[in-house]
Motif scaffolding. Structure first.
Motif, PDB file in Angstrom:
ATOM      1  N   ASP A   1      89.009  32.590  16.042  1.00 17.24           N
ATOM      2  CA  ASP A   1      87.981  31.515  15.206  1.00 17.24           C
ATOM      3  C   ASP A   1      89.075  30.589  14.721  1.00 17.24           C
ATOM      4  OD1 ASP A   1      85.905  30.212  13.889  1.00 17.24           O
ATOM      5  OD2 ASP A   1      86.097  32.136  12.344  1.00 17.24           O
TER       6      ASP A   1
ATOM      7  N   ASP B   1      78.658  20.344  10.377  1.00 15.72           N
ATOM      8  CA  ASP B   1      79.455  21.533  10.769  1.00 15.72           C
ATOM      9  C   ASP B   1      79.190  21.586  12.136  1.00 15.72           C
ATOM     10  OD1 ASP B   1      80.708  23.994  11.261  1.00 15.72           O
ATOM     11  OD2 ASP B   1      78.493  25.031  10.577  1.00 15.72           O
TER      12      ASP B   1
ATOM     13  N   SER C   1      79.849  22.723  16.244  1.00 15.74           N
ATOM     14  CA  SER C   1      80.369  23.870  16.810  1.00 15.74           C
ATOM     15  C   SER C   1      81.276  23.395  17.959  1.00 15.74           C
ATOM     16  CB  SER C   1      79.142  24.623  17.498  1.00 15.74           C
ATOM     17  OG  SER C   1      77.945  24.754  16.854  1.00 15.74           O
TER      18      SER C   1
ATOM     19  N   THR D   1      81.353  25.172  24.118  1.00 14.38           N
ATOM     20  CA  THR D   1      81.784  26.334  25.128  1.00 14.38           C
ATOM     21  C   THR D   1      81.326  26.247  26.287  1.00 14.38           C
ATOM     22  OG1 THR D   1      79.833  27.278  24.076  1.00 14.38           O
ATOM     23  CG2 THR D   1      81.781  28.083  23.076  1.00 14.38           C
TER      24      THR D   1
ATOM     25  N   TYR E   1      73.591  25.579  20.309  1.00 14.39           N
ATOM     26  CA  TYR E   1      74.609  25.296  19.254  1.00 14.39           C
ATOM     27  C   TYR E   1      73.942  25.227  17.978  1.00 14.39           C
ATOM     28  CZ  TYR E   1      77.871  24.263  23.120  1.00 14.39           C
ATOM     29  OH  TYR E   1      78.632  24.537  24.242  1.00 14.39           O
ATOM     30  N   ASN E   2      74.662  25.022  17.031  1.00 17.05           N
ATOM     31  CA  ASN E   2      73.935  25.045  15.671  1.00 17.05           C
ATOM     32  C   ASN E   2      73.199  23.616  15.414  1.00 17.05           C
ATOM     33  OD1 ASN E   2      76.016  23.101  14.662  1.00 17.05           O
ATOM     34  ND2 ASN E   2      77.368  24.679  13.543  1.00 17.05           N
TER      35      ASN E   2
ATOM     36  N   THR F   1      75.105  20.466  15.216  1.00 12.25           N
ATOM     37  CA  THR F   1      75.521  19.735  16.399  1.00 12.25           C
ATOM     38  C   THR F   1      74.380  19.114  17.104  1.00 12.25           C
ATOM     39  OG1 THR F   1      77.012  21.706  16.484  1.00 12.25           O
ATOM     40  CG2 THR F   1      76.861  20.526  18.691  1.00 12.25           C
TER      41      THR F   1
ATOM     42  N   HIS G   1      80.384  17.843  24.010  1.00 12.07           N
ATOM     43  CA  HIS G   1      78.997  18.202  23.945  1.00 12.07           C
ATOM     44  C   HIS G   1      78.283  17.315  24.814  1.00 12.07           C
ATOM     45  CE1 HIS G   1      79.415  21.564  21.229  1.00 12.07           C
ATOM     46  NE2 HIS G   1      80.148  20.939  20.322  1.00 12.07           N
TER      47      HIS G   1
END
Lengths: 183, 183, 183, 183
Positions: free
Chosen positions: A44, B44, B46, B49, B56-57, B60, B94
């Motif tokens: 992380d 914040d 993310s 991935t 995502y959060n 994002t 993203h």
């Protein structure tokens, strides 16, 4: 002598598999070589905010330390948006100037299209050069169809050979650097 | 018409100040322009991935939506390791293919040394081009000493003028794009 | 062992002076090194038309031969249009694939503005890498004001030292390559 | 309004054919457009030596004049050594700073391998940007097998469409530039 491989993909296993294979090839070439795979999926890492490393979380510390302590490095990146992954770029942002001086820094990239063959030449090599790493001549681009879909292993022999040559080249330059610095 | 400015620095205020100034210049040129500053320090985001955005959060999601909904964009980046910030590269990871089609995408960079003047040309422009943004001719590199140390404001008039020209150019191209697409 | 320096400027003497200095530094470091300066001002190189080398004029032949016969190389270029000179690019167009395999290929650039510091990183290094040259870590950018206006000599000691380090690095890698290939 | 196409290949006909097709597409889109193909095979361009244009031969004069007089431009290049042709780079060396200000400058490249898809992004676009040309979003890379071996014509419909879109985009931006400058 220690070779650390860094896999900069947070998704999938192709990049880490390719880096794993470079490390295995290096150990095969010289059994005295110690290797370690740093797969960013397993850590992380904090975003770099310009603060000194001690201000970041433990994983960031750990990974930066492993890389600084390595003799030589191989960086693996997936191709995202015709560039390297943001996760890998963020990791590289944590290092001080000239961090890779006296280190050989090889490159492996995995991507869907040959159109992105030159991405690492322009997007990653200049960053490693800025950090003063010696970039070998035999960096490797792997199209995703070189991997077996089920096993995830590399099934294209030409790619396997290129990864072996890269391992050989990284070890060769690094040994010469280390000998000179001892001498 | 909406212009969104993105500041890709997680440290310091120079990049966000410069983007703020481009947005202010745009509103000054055309009072009907709506603007918004997305400062990555305030979100914040993310790490990408490879999962689709909904995984995502919230931050994002929010930032990706703001950027997709904008007519035109100005991206600001600090220079880290002779490249753009990993935080900005991660944000760009993203977006879907061709995300910036029909959008003008301007560039502002802030850095310590003129030696890095060409960083955005090679490290950011190709990514925006891959996403199909139209990159203006008047992108701006700002050396850090163009900012007043105490107030943090831009005190070099030539830089201020270049930011105004960039705002003008972004609006000009975007209006032409929007008119054609309506027509 | 032979080191050939190529000066890719058809105007002025700054680039050839800098290359001359690298060659002198190399001979100083190791008196057994043979060096030669190929100044493109002294040769009438044909434009590359895709024909094999024998179809070109004698100067083209001669220069291509000198470069192919060298152990290692240092290329000097002026900065034209934020890129390398067309004269140097045209010369490089005459070489076969992998022409610089097993050769170290150093870079020196001369230009008016630090803004072009990264030009060789992006415009010349990828070409040398394509030809399989090993590019050292210590390439040198020289701003034109490092030269004395009257004598034309380099008067900035930091630049002089960087050219010496480049000579040292080129010789070091090349010796290691040559030894391994003999072995 | 005049669109000049420049073919930077001294060998073969693929690049000039592709540029010819862009010009034909432009005339088809707008019959008032005047076009001219400048094929470097037909001209004896001097190497740039830093002297002002009047010192060069007539062909150099002529070609520089044609390009300066054009409203908009499309540059075609073959891929040599993972870069643009030295002949094209040398031609570009003849232009003054900001020569392409207020001109749209499109790009077409022809090459053997998709691996070189990104060459123009990194090797030509930065030069055109330095000269202040507006580079469209729809530049075209053509793999050589898109041409019919016997007739030399483009037989891949997707490529033909991309060249038409490029013509459309160049004309669109240039009309907007010209209108604003008149206004």
């Amino acid at each position: 002598m220690k070779l650390v491989g860094v896999s900069g993909a947070l998704a999938g296993n192709k990049t880490s598999q390719a880096i794993y294979d470079v490390l295995a090839a290096a150990r095969h070439l010289d059994q005295s070589i110690e290797t370690e795979l740093v797969d960013l999926k397993d850590y992380d890492i904090s975003f770099a905010t310009g603060a000194p490393v001690p201000y970041y979380n433990d994983d960031t510390w750990k990974v930066v330390d492993k890389i600084m302590a390595a003799d030589c490095l191989v960086f693996g990146t997936p191709i995202y948006q015709a560039s390297i992954s943001g996760a890998l770029k963020n990791l590289l942002d944590h290092f001080p100037e000239h961090a890779f001086k006296y280190k050989v820094t090889g490159i492996v990239a995995t991507g869907w299209s040959e159109k992105h063959f030159l991405v690492t030449e322009y997007q990653l090599k200049p960053v490693l050069s800025y950090l003063k790493g010696l970039v070998p001549t035999g960096n490797v681009f792997i199209q995703n169809d070189a991997f077996d879909i089920e096993s995830g292993e590399l099934v294209d022999d030409r790619v396997v050979k290129r990864l072996q040559s890269l391992a050989d080249e990284v070890l060769f330059w690094q040994k010469n650097i280390n000998e000179r610095r001892k001498g």
